[in-house]
Write a protein that holds these residues in place. Sequence first.
Motif, PDB file in Angstrom:
ATOM      1  N   SER A  81       0.848  -1.189   0.000  1.00 30.05           N
ATOM      2  CA  SER A  81       0.000   0.000   0.000  1.00 30.05           C
ATOM      3  C   SER A  81       0.885   1.241   0.000  1.00 30.05           C
ATOM      4  O   SER A  81       1.763   1.392   0.845  1.00 30.05           O
ATOM      5  N   ASN A  83      -0.444   4.409  -0.015  1.00 25.69           N
ATOM      6  CA  ASN A  83      -1.220   5.561   0.441  1.00 25.69           C
ATOM      7  C   ASN A  83      -0.424   6.444   1.395  1.00 25.69           C
ATOM      8  O   ASN A  83      -0.396   7.669   1.266  1.00 25.69           O
ATOM      9  N   GLN A 120      -2.692  13.103  -2.131  1.00 22.83           N
ATOM     10  CA  GLN A 120      -2.593  11.668  -1.875  1.00 22.83           C
ATOM     11  C   GLN A 120      -3.586  10.887  -2.738  1.00 22.83           C
ATOM     12  O   GLN A 120      -3.246   9.857  -3.328  1.00 22.83           O
ATOM     13  N   THR A 121      -4.812  11.384  -2.845  1.00 20.42           N
ATOM     14  CA  THR A 121      -5.837  10.716  -3.646  1.00 20.42           C
ATOM     15  C   THR A 121      -5.447  10.666  -5.113  1.00 20.42           C
ATOM     16  O   THR A 121      -5.564   9.629  -5.775  1.00 20.42           O
ATOM     17  N   VAL A 124      -2.357   8.222  -5.661  1.00 22.51           N
ATOM     18  CA  VAL A 124      -2.725   6.807  -5.538  1.00 22.51           C
ATOM     19  C   VAL A 124      -3.598   6.368  -6.715  1.00 22.51           C
ATOM     20  O   VAL A 124      -3.443   5.265  -7.231  1.00 22.51           O
ATOM     21  N   SER A 196      -6.139   1.169   5.627  1.00 19.86           N
ATOM     22  CA  SER A 196      -5.114   1.974   4.941  1.00 19.86           C
ATOM     23  C   SER A 196      -5.544   3.430   4.835  1.00 19.86           C
ATOM     24  O   SER A 196      -4.749   4.350   5.042  1.00 19.86           O
ATOM     25  N   GLY A 197      -6.815   3.652   4.482  1.00 14.22           N
ATOM     26  CA  GLY A 197      -7.324   5.018   4.394  1.00 14.22           C
ATOM     27  C   GLY A 197      -7.313   5.721   5.729  1.00 14.22           C
ATOM     28  O   GLY A 197      -6.987   6.911   5.827  1.00 14.22           O
ATOM     29  N   THR A 200      -3.660   6.554   6.692  1.00 13.38           N
ATOM     30  CA  THR A 200      -3.191   7.700   5.916  1.00 13.38           C
ATOM     31  C   THR A 200      -3.763   8.997   6.464  1.00 13.38           C
ATOM     32  O   THR A 200      -3.064  10.014   6.571  1.00 13.38           O
ATOM     33  N   ASP A 450     -10.505   1.638  -4.271  1.00  9.97           N
ATOM     34  CA  ASP A 450      -9.576   2.761  -4.056  1.00  9.97           C
ATOM     35  C   ASP A 450     -10.331   4.050  -3.746  1.00  9.97           C
ATOM     36  O   ASP A 450      -9.933   4.822  -2.857  1.00  9.97           O
ATOM     37  N   GLN A 453     -11.737   3.919  -0.268  1.00  6.32           N
ATOM     38  CA  GLN A 453     -10.636   4.099   0.679  1.00  6.32           C
ATOM     39  C   GLN A 453     -10.287   5.580   0.806  1.00  6.32           C
ATOM     40  O   GLN A 453     -10.050   6.097   1.907  1.00  6.32           O
ATOM     41  N   ASP A 454     -10.289   6.293  -0.325  1.00  2.82           N
ATOM     42  CA  ASP A 454      -9.981   7.722  -0.309  1.00  2.82           C
ATOM     43  C   ASP A 454     -11.106   8.534   0.326  1.00  2.82           C
ATOM     44  O   ASP A 454     -10.856   9.563   0.972  1.00  2.82           O
ATOM     45  N   THR A 457     -10.404   8.440   3.935  1.00  2.89           N
ATOM     46  CA  THR A 457      -9.338   9.389   4.269  1.00  2.89           C
ATOM     47  C   THR A 457      -9.883  10.811   4.288  1.00  2.89           C
ATOM     48  O   THR A 457      -9.593  11.592   5.198  1.00  2.89           O
TER      49      THR A 457
END
Length: 650
Positions: A81, A83, A120-121, A124, A196-197, A200, A450, A453-454, A457
């Motif tokens: 990962s 991220n 970051q978004t 990734v 992971s999100g 981050t 993905d 996940q963002d 975040t």
Amino acid sequence: MGKNEREDNGFDPENHNQEEEEKKKHLKEEELSVERIFENQEVPSWRKQLTVRAFVVSFVLSILFSVIVMKLNLTTGIIPSLNVSAGLLGFFFVKTWTKLLHKSGLLRQPFTRQENTVIQTCVVASSGIAFSGGFGSYLFAMSERIAKQSTDTLDFKKLSLGWIIGFLFIASFLGLFSVVPLRKIMIIDFRLTYPSGTATAHLINSFHTPQGAKLAKFFFDFSATYVGVGMICPYIVNISVLLGGIISWGLMWPLIEDRKGDWYRADLDSGSFSGIQGYRVFIAIAMILGDGLYNFIKVLSRTLLGLFHQFRYKDVSSELPVADHSSDVSSQSQLSYDDKRRTQLFLKDQIPIMFAVGGYVAIAAISMATLPHIFHQLKWYYILVIYIFAPALAFCNAYGCGLTDWSLASTYGKLAIFTIGAWAGAAHGGVLAGLAACGVMMNIVSTASDLMQDFKTGYLTLASPRSMFVSQIIGTAMGCVISPCVFWLFYKAFDDLGQPESQYPSPYAVVYRNMVLLGVKGFSSLPKNCLLLCCVFFSAAILINLIKDLVGKKWGRFIPLPMAMAIPFYIGSYFAIDMCLGSLILFVWEKINKAKADALAPAVASGLICGDGIWTLPASILALAGVKPPICMKFLSRGNNAKVDAFLGS
């Protein structure tokens, strides 16, 4: 003093103690509150979060991360990962930029954590195309180079930068629209964690406090990528890779090679799939499929169980039984200051459902009209069937990723390989149809998870869902150009790209090629006892996973992962030592100072990975130009006076 006397005096020690405990609890919550640290900072509108400098930095970092992911794709196939690394580097570059502008008096807009999240978004999303684009798997498996290593050398497609970019633009955006309407359900109602999100977001939040900024000092070191990968991957992954290398190259392959002439012809080349290479590849495939099937069923069952719980009790605000949270109703009804603040801003900027549905239908229609022109074997009705089932599978993948942090994009891709490949058949281009269908499916489910996940975040950093969605679209568009160009650089620079003994063996390209061949042709071409061994290792992968789940987390964490064990079965264990070294460094660091290791390990690992990745880009350009390394070393035997010559290359 009796109970009644205590009440008459107007003082109840029990109530007083309870009030004191509640005050302490409230003070503790205030101390731990993240949003109270930032409550005096204005949250910029979603348009102001999308700055020019953010996308300039994102573009630069996208190139760097695409090179890193591409290198990992073409060597081990293990992609950690990124991220955290993207958030870290985004902070580092923009913070440096804004400091210089501030000193010169030209700074107009301060650097916020929302802008950091946008970077970051975008990064990734862009570098994610290097994985979901199939440059180390299904797409490269279509090429003549990989076809020559399989039992079918006729069904291949000549690689071209033009059609690759076109294919990615058509296939990569659909997943974004498939799960946008579900963002509130996933993030707020179901309260999925997306580890992971979440990690981050915590890192970004910590960077933008005065104390947290100290974490972003940098730790670049031009060492092996795999040491950094080893520091990011869990210990059990690295141990599993090492164990797989010992079992395969230390025990199995020498034993099978002793049966040369009996199990397979002795005159076969070492790279022939009718010989030892067949055992290496297909046993690895069997373990990967066994592991993938088990986890697919496991995540799907947990998904259905969670949905049943939600709708059975008609309480979408309750915690999921599989999320490992407290089920106390009173605690669920009392939202913290942070949760209230985040929910308020997350729901402020809505993305219309009709926009998402309309976008999905429009892109699907364009895909059905254009993809058959790129792959004439992939009929429009194959694509229609994929797009009918894709939203459900994208939801399952995004939901499962929220629970386990494990995206099963490649597993859904393999499902498309077997179904579409078998449907088309060998006589009607089933090989290329299956691989192209795999690409379509992988891009949908990968981008869906993905994006969610963002969103998680963004929820934790108060970034607007609209800015997240726009950043994801821009990042995906960048990736559709950057990733093919990076791959093309590798493809042209290294003539032996994809060869088993080369620097970049691209192991999964061969694996995917032979998967689709199994789907369209069957098992008749396998060497003797190969199918039996495949069944044994397929069953073993399922059994290992089952035991791992049955014994619980306490003991299950010591049981190896079949997916990680399978990788060195084909490509060897040369990288396992580096990864285990990364684990050892982290283990010793945690023993010495766990707090500092937890805080700084992501930065150190990012520096190790990025340091090596930075050199990969100029190294590829130099190789493409035919420039030799500047230093060469020549080692001679003791018979030649143990002479060692070091000289400058021409």
